[in-house]
Design a protein around this motif. Structure first.
Motif, PDB file in Angstrom:
ATOM      1  N   UNK A  27       0.733  -1.174   0.103  1.00 33.86           N
ATOM      2  CA  UNK A  27      -0.128   0.024  -0.169  1.00 33.86           C
ATOM      3  C   UNK A  27       0.612   1.254  -0.007  1.00 33.86           C
ATOM      4  N   UNK A  28       2.137   0.997   0.191  1.00 33.77           N
ATOM      5  CA  UNK A  28       3.169   2.172   0.082  1.00 33.77           C
ATOM      6  C   UNK A  28       2.769   3.174   1.199  1.00 33.77           C
ATOM      7  N   UNK A  29       2.299   2.561   2.328  1.00 33.64           N
ATOM      8  CA  UNK A  29       1.942   3.431   3.637  1.00 33.64           C
ATOM      9  C   UNK A  29       2.835   3.529   4.815  1.00 33.64           C
ATOM     10  N   UNK A  30       4.141   3.919   4.388  1.00 35.29           N
ATOM     11  CA  UNK A  30       5.309   4.109   5.470  1.00 35.29           C
ATOM     12  C   UNK A  30       6.030   5.278   5.121  1.00 35.29           C
ATOM     13  N   UNK A  31       6.668   5.770   5.993  1.00 39.20           N
ATOM     14  CA  UNK A  31       7.858   6.930   5.781  1.00 39.20           C
ATOM     15  C   UNK A  31       9.026   6.271   5.029  1.00 39.20           C
ATOM     16  N   UNK A  32       9.711   6.955   4.360  1.00 45.71           N
ATOM     17  CA  UNK A  32      11.088   6.685   4.163  1.00 45.71           C
ATOM     18  C   UNK A  32      11.994   5.815   4.961  1.00 45.71           C
ATOM     19  N   UNK A  33      12.620   4.811   4.630  1.00 39.64           N
ATOM     20  CA  UNK A  33      13.617   4.404   5.454  1.00 39.64           C
ATOM     21  C   UNK A  33      14.601   5.103   5.977  1.00 39.64           C
ATOM     22  N   UNK A  34      14.955   5.329   7.361  1.00 39.63           N
ATOM     23  CA  UNK A  34      15.894   6.107   8.076  1.00 39.63           C
ATOM     24  C   UNK A  34      15.634   7.528   8.174  1.00 39.63           C
ATOM     25  N   UNK A  71       8.138  -2.390   6.988  1.00 40.22           N
ATOM     26  CA  UNK A  71       7.644  -2.092   5.434  1.00 40.22           C
ATOM     27  C   UNK A  71       8.658  -1.181   4.850  1.00 40.22           C
ATOM     28  N   UNK A  72       9.165  -0.336   5.630  1.00 37.35           N
ATOM     29  CA  UNK A  72       9.991   0.739   5.036  1.00 37.35           C
ATOM     30  C   UNK A  72      11.504   0.034   4.917  1.00 37.35           C
ATOM     31  N   UNK A  73      11.977  -0.868   5.773  1.00 39.20           N
ATOM     32  CA  UNK A  73      12.937  -1.610   5.504  1.00 39.20           C
ATOM     33  C   UNK A  73      13.072  -2.443   4.287  1.00 39.20           C
ATOM     34  N   UNK A  74      12.003  -3.085   4.135  1.00 37.74           N
ATOM     35  CA  UNK A  74      11.693  -3.992   2.867  1.00 37.74           C
ATOM     36  C   UNK A  74      11.665  -3.193   1.694  1.00 37.74           C
ATOM     37  N   UNK A  75      11.151  -2.150   1.743  1.00 41.90           N
ATOM     38  CA  UNK A  75      11.097  -1.207   0.470  1.00 41.90           C
ATOM     39  C   UNK A  75      12.564  -0.597   0.138  1.00 41.90           C
ATOM     40  N   UNK A  76      13.445  -0.136   1.388  1.00 45.62           N
ATOM     41  CA  UNK A  76      14.709  -0.076   0.916  1.00 45.62           C
ATOM     42  C   UNK A  76      15.673  -1.039   0.625  1.00 45.62           C
ATOM     43  N   UNK A  77      15.524  -2.500   0.992  1.00 46.34           N
ATOM     44  CA  UNK A  77      16.244  -3.493   0.585  1.00 46.34           C
ATOM     45  C   UNK A  77      15.898  -4.035  -0.876  1.00 46.34           C
ATOM     46  N   UNK A  78      14.454  -3.765  -1.284  1.00 41.12           N
ATOM     47  CA  UNK A  78      13.978  -3.976  -2.726  1.00 41.12           C
ATOM     48  C   UNK A  78      14.825  -3.093  -3.716  1.00 41.12           C
ATOM     49  N   UNK A  79      14.740  -1.976  -3.301  1.00 41.03           N
ATOM     50  CA  UNK A  79      15.342  -0.857  -4.160  1.00 41.03           C
ATOM     51  C   UNK A  79      16.914  -0.954  -4.301  1.00 41.03           C
ATOM     52  N   UNK A  80      17.548  -1.350  -3.276  1.00 42.96           N
ATOM     53  CA  UNK A  80      19.181  -1.603  -3.093  1.00 42.96           C
ATOM     54  C   UNK A  80      19.190  -2.755  -4.208  1.00 42.96           C
ATOM     55  N   UNK A  81      18.315  -3.902  -4.069  1.00 44.15           N
ATOM     56  CA  UNK A  81      18.572  -5.243  -5.054  1.00 44.15           C
ATOM     57  C   UNK A  81      18.617  -4.656  -6.338  1.00 44.15           C
ATOM     58  N   UNK A  82      17.272  -3.613  -6.745  1.00 42.28           N
ATOM     59  CA  UNK A  82      16.999  -3.570  -7.977  1.00 42.28           C
ATOM     60  C   UNK A  82      18.204  -2.427  -8.536  1.00 42.28           C
ATOM     61  N   UNK A  83      18.475  -1.357  -7.669  1.00 42.50           N
ATOM     62  CA  UNK A  83      19.193  -0.277  -8.188  1.00 42.50           C
ATOM     63  C   UNK A  83      20.545   0.072  -7.725  1.00 42.50           C
ATOM     64  N   UNK A  84      20.759  -0.612  -6.441  1.00 42.38           N
ATOM     65  CA  UNK A  84      22.180  -0.384  -5.916  1.00 42.38           C
ATOM     66  C   UNK A  84      22.098   0.860  -5.024  1.00 42.38           C
ATOM     67  N   UNK A  85      23.138   1.501  -5.239  1.00 42.53           N
ATOM     68  CA  UNK A  85      23.357   2.759  -4.244  1.00 42.53           C
ATOM     69  C   UNK A  85      22.548   3.875  -4.900  1.00 42.53           C
ATOM     70  N   UNK A  86      21.529   4.422  -4.400  1.00 47.51           N
ATOM     71  CA  UNK A  86      20.593   5.569  -5.111  1.00 47.51           C
ATOM     72  C   UNK A  86      21.528   6.724  -5.327  1.00 47.51           C
ATOM     73  N   UNK A  87      22.151   6.992  -4.338  1.00 45.77           N
ATOM     74  CA  UNK A  87      22.839   8.201  -4.442  1.00 45.77           C
ATOM     75  C   UNK A  87      23.862   8.234  -5.628  1.00 45.77           C
ATOM     76  N   UNK A  88      24.690   7.094  -5.616  1.00 41.74           N
ATOM     77  CA  UNK A  88      25.437   6.823  -6.566  1.00 41.74           C
ATOM     78  C   UNK A  88      24.700   6.711  -8.280  1.00 41.74           C
ATOM     79  N   UNK A  89      23.793   6.104  -8.081  1.00 43.14           N
ATOM     80  CA  UNK A  89      23.048   5.976  -9.372  1.00 43.14           C
ATOM     81  C   UNK A  89      22.514   7.477  -9.780  1.00 43.14           C
ATOM     82  N   UNK A  90      22.044   8.384  -9.058  1.00 44.02           N
ATOM     83  CA  UNK A  90      21.678   9.568  -9.142  1.00 44.02           C
ATOM     84  C   UNK A  90      22.952  10.482  -9.639  1.00 44.02           C
TER      85      UNK A  90
END
Length: 128
Positions: free
Chosen positions: A25-32, A48-67
């Protein structure tokens, strides 16, 4: 349940089920984030936020480095394919229409929009 107590299997399953529902449901604040840190440790939104962060890391790696990679790539004027943006802009420009030409051995070509006109191959012989 306090942090001193052991979590039971039923409590774990319930926490996981609630966290999974909140995750979808995306009903959680951003991780950390501050809001995430303010949540009680047993709050399923934390998981839920930790799961979201882990899934994003799995898919995209380091978000800041990607940006940063995207910023660097666009600053140089290059696209993801490695072609300069100016070259791609040149390729997008309209091309002149193809000129129809009759070919020996092929039937006549009907000219589109030519009101029934055809191109017919005419053999020209040069004088010897």
């Amino acid at each position: 349940m306090s942090t001193d107590e052991q979590i039971t299997t039923d409590e774990f399953v319930q926490l996981w089920a609630n966290a999974r529902t909140l995750f979808y449901a995306s009903d959680f604040p951003p991780y950390a984030s501050g809001a995430w840190r303010a949540l009680h440790p047993d709050d399923p939104r934390r998981l839920a936020a930790a799961l979201d962060a882990a899934e994003k890391w799995r898919k995209y790696g380091d978000e800041q480095a990607l940006l940063q990679w995207f910023r660097d790539a666009t600053a140089r004027g290059y696209t993801a394919e490695g072609r300069p943006a100016t070259q791609l802009a040149e390729l997008r420009k309209p091309k002149p229409p193809h000129q129809l030409q009759a070919t020996p051995g092929w039937p006549p070509i009907r000219i589109p929009g030519g009101r029934g006109r055809y191109l017919v191959y005419e053999q020209h012989q040069e004088a010897a």
